[in-house]
Design an enzyme around this catalytic site. Structure first.
Site, short mmCIF file in Angstrom:
data_model
loop_
_atom_site.label_atom_id
_atom_site.label_comp_id
_atom_site.label_asym_id
_atom_site.label_seq_id
_atom_site.Cartn_x
_atom_site.Cartn_y
_atom_site.Cartn_z
N TYR A 32 0.82 -1.21 0.00
CA TYR A 32 0.00 0.00 0.00
C TYR A 32 0.86 1.26 0.00
O TYR A 32 2.06 1.19 0.24
CB TYR A 32 -0.96 -0.01 1.20
CG TYR A 32 -0.36 0.33 2.54
CD1 TYR A 32 0.47 -0.57 3.20
CD2 TYR A 32 -0.63 1.54 3.17
CE1 TYR A 32 1.02 -0.26 4.44
CE2 TYR A 32 -0.09 1.85 4.41
CZ TYR A 32 0.74 0.95 5.04
OH TYR A 32 1.28 1.26 6.26
N LYS A 147 6.50 -2.07 2.07
CA LYS A 147 5.30 -1.47 2.67
C LYS A 147 4.10 -2.41 2.48
O LYS A 147 3.29 -2.21 1.56
CB LYS A 147 5.04 -0.08 2.09
CG LYS A 147 4.10 0.77 2.96
CD LYS A 147 4.20 2.22 2.58
CE LYS A 147 3.18 3.09 3.28
NZ LYS A 147 3.29 3.13 4.73
N GLU A 179 11.94 2.67 14.30
CA GLU A 179 11.08 3.73 13.76
C GLU A 179 9.78 3.74 14.56
O GLU A 179 9.63 2.95 15.49
CB GLU A 179 10.79 3.49 12.27
CG GLU A 179 10.11 2.15 11.99
CD GLU A 179 9.90 1.86 10.52
OE1 GLU A 179 9.81 2.80 9.72
OE2 GLU A 179 9.80 0.67 10.17
N LEU A 204 11.11 1.33 7.19
CA LEU A 204 10.57 1.77 5.90
C LEU A 204 11.32 3.02 5.47
O LEU A 204 11.55 3.92 6.28
CB LEU A 204 9.08 2.08 6.05
CG LEU A 204 8.39 2.40 4.72
CD1 LEU A 204 8.22 1.12 3.90
CD2 LEU A 204 7.05 3.06 4.94
N1 PDD Z 1 2.87 5.08 7.29
N2 PDD Z 1 7.56 3.87 8.86
C1 PDD Z 1 6.43 3.15 8.84
C2 PDD Z 1 6.42 1.83 9.53
C3 PDD Z 1 5.27 3.64 8.19
O1 PDD Z 1 4.15 2.90 8.17
C4 PDD Z 1 5.32 4.91 7.57
C5 PDD Z 1 4.13 5.49 6.83
C6 PDD Z 1 6.52 5.64 7.61
C7 PDD Z 1 6.67 6.99 6.97
O2 PDD Z 1 6.70 6.88 5.57
P1 PDD Z 1 6.19 8.06 4.64
O3 PDD Z 1 6.97 9.26 5.03
O4 PDD Z 1 6.50 7.61 3.28
O5 PDD Z 1 4.72 8.24 4.92
C8 PDD Z 1 7.63 5.09 8.26
C9 PDD Z 1 1.67 5.56 6.59
C10 PDD Z 1 1.49 7.03 6.64
C11 PDD Z 1 0.48 4.77 7.10
O6 PDD Z 1 0.66 3.57 7.33
O7 PDD Z 1 -0.62 5.33 7.24
#
Ligand code: PDD
Length: 284
Positions: A32, A147, A179, A204
């Site tokens: 996703y 992801k 993270e 991620l």
């Molecule tokens: N989550 N680390 C994890 C485990 C994440 O699920 C996310 C993003 C990030 C940040 O990635 P980005 O900057 O590309 O959004 C880091 C999204 C927002 C979610 O699951 O809703």
């Protein structure tokens, strides 16, 4: 009622259907992306689609739509739902086949779904006040760089945080922060260095992380990409998280102890401002 996207069609949300045999549903065999929307435009869309392609490649999953088709579809959903500020959630699964562990033949059509959420992203009270977080052991699998929708453990950790009155959780492996449950994690040391974990299978590769680190370098802030410990949080002057939907969010307390003076700090505040300004310029 929202209009959502399912396998090439725009339908009212209560008419959207996915098979019970979908591998996303049975095996979490799905990937996703979440792209934010500001002023009706998509923030860092190319970054998110680049990562989607990488996730698909790592899992040998074919993407049923190309980047141009996905862009048109995102724009169409934003327009049909009149989203000014919020997000688009996109999910691609390996498709629906009778339950069996090995991946089905590569010509099995994947399932693509997407929906919007309207949300205030800029005027978010948590950006002004900061959030308190807890830390929990990182018990996720060994490929956190992909992801996938396999989000049960992050859900458990977030639930624990909420029950304890905290706004989120950071995950810790071997004494070092990996993270957040849905964001990347940072501290600022006494000498003003921004520290965030280096990229590996443990985290991620955040699209916001990349953009924010570029802003930090442009502002001539010092950045170190390496693991940091809980003890280093105790000695930090600031902490913050980044993600597509929260941009840069100050963390003012960890495990009940204030970070620095317990207020949002200048580094997080400045990076949030610059990140929003810079990324609005390239929004599509
Ligand atoms: N989550 N680390 C994890 C485990 C994440 O699920 C996310 C993003 C990030 C940040 O990635 P980005 O900057 O590309 O959004 C880091 C999204 C927002 C979610 O699951 O809703």
């Amino acid at each position: 009622m929202r209009t959502v996207f399912v396998n090439g069609e725009y339908v009212p949300e209560d008419e959207a259907k996915v098979s019970i045999f979908d591998r996303g549903f049975l095996f979490a065999d799905a990937i996703y992306e979440v792209t934010s929307v500001l002023s009706g435009r998509l923030i860092d869309f190319d970054g998110h689609m680049g990562r989607l392609e990488r996730s698909a490649g790592e899992l040998d999953m074919a993407l049923p739509m190309d980047a141009a088709g996905l862009l048109d579809m995102h724009r169409e959903l934003v327009a049909r739902n009149a989203v000014d500020e919020g997000l688009v959630y996109l999910q691609v699964s390996r498709g629906a086949v009778d339950r069996d562990f090995p991946f089905p033949p590569p010509d099995t059509p994947g399932t693509v779904i997407a929906f919007t959420q309207t949300k205030k992203l800029i005027d978010n009270p948590k950006a002004r006040t900061g959030i308190e977080i807890i830390t929990v052991e990182d018990l996720r699998w060994g490929r956190c760089d992909i992801k996938t929708v396999q989000l049960l453990y992050p859900s458990m950790a977030s639930t624990r945080a909420r029950k304890q009155g905290a706004g989120g959780a950071w995950l810790v492996r071997d004494g070092m922060v990996t993270e957040g449950t849905a964001n990347n994690a940072y501290i600022v040391t006494r000498d003003g260095t921004i520290v965030t974990r280096d990229l590996s299978h443990d985290i991620l590769s955040g699209i916001t992380r990349k953009a924010v680190l570029a802003c930090a370098k442009k502002l001539q802030m010092k950045v170190e990409e390496r693991p940091f410990s809980l003890e280093e949080i105790d000695n930090a002057v600031e902490a913050f998280t980044t993600s597509a939907t929260t941009f840069v969010q100050p963390v003012v307390g960890v495990n009940g102890k204030p970070v620095g003076d317990g207020k949002p700090g200048p580094v997080a505040t400045k990076l949030r401002e610059i990140y929003i300004e810079e990324n609005l310029k390239t929004a599509r």
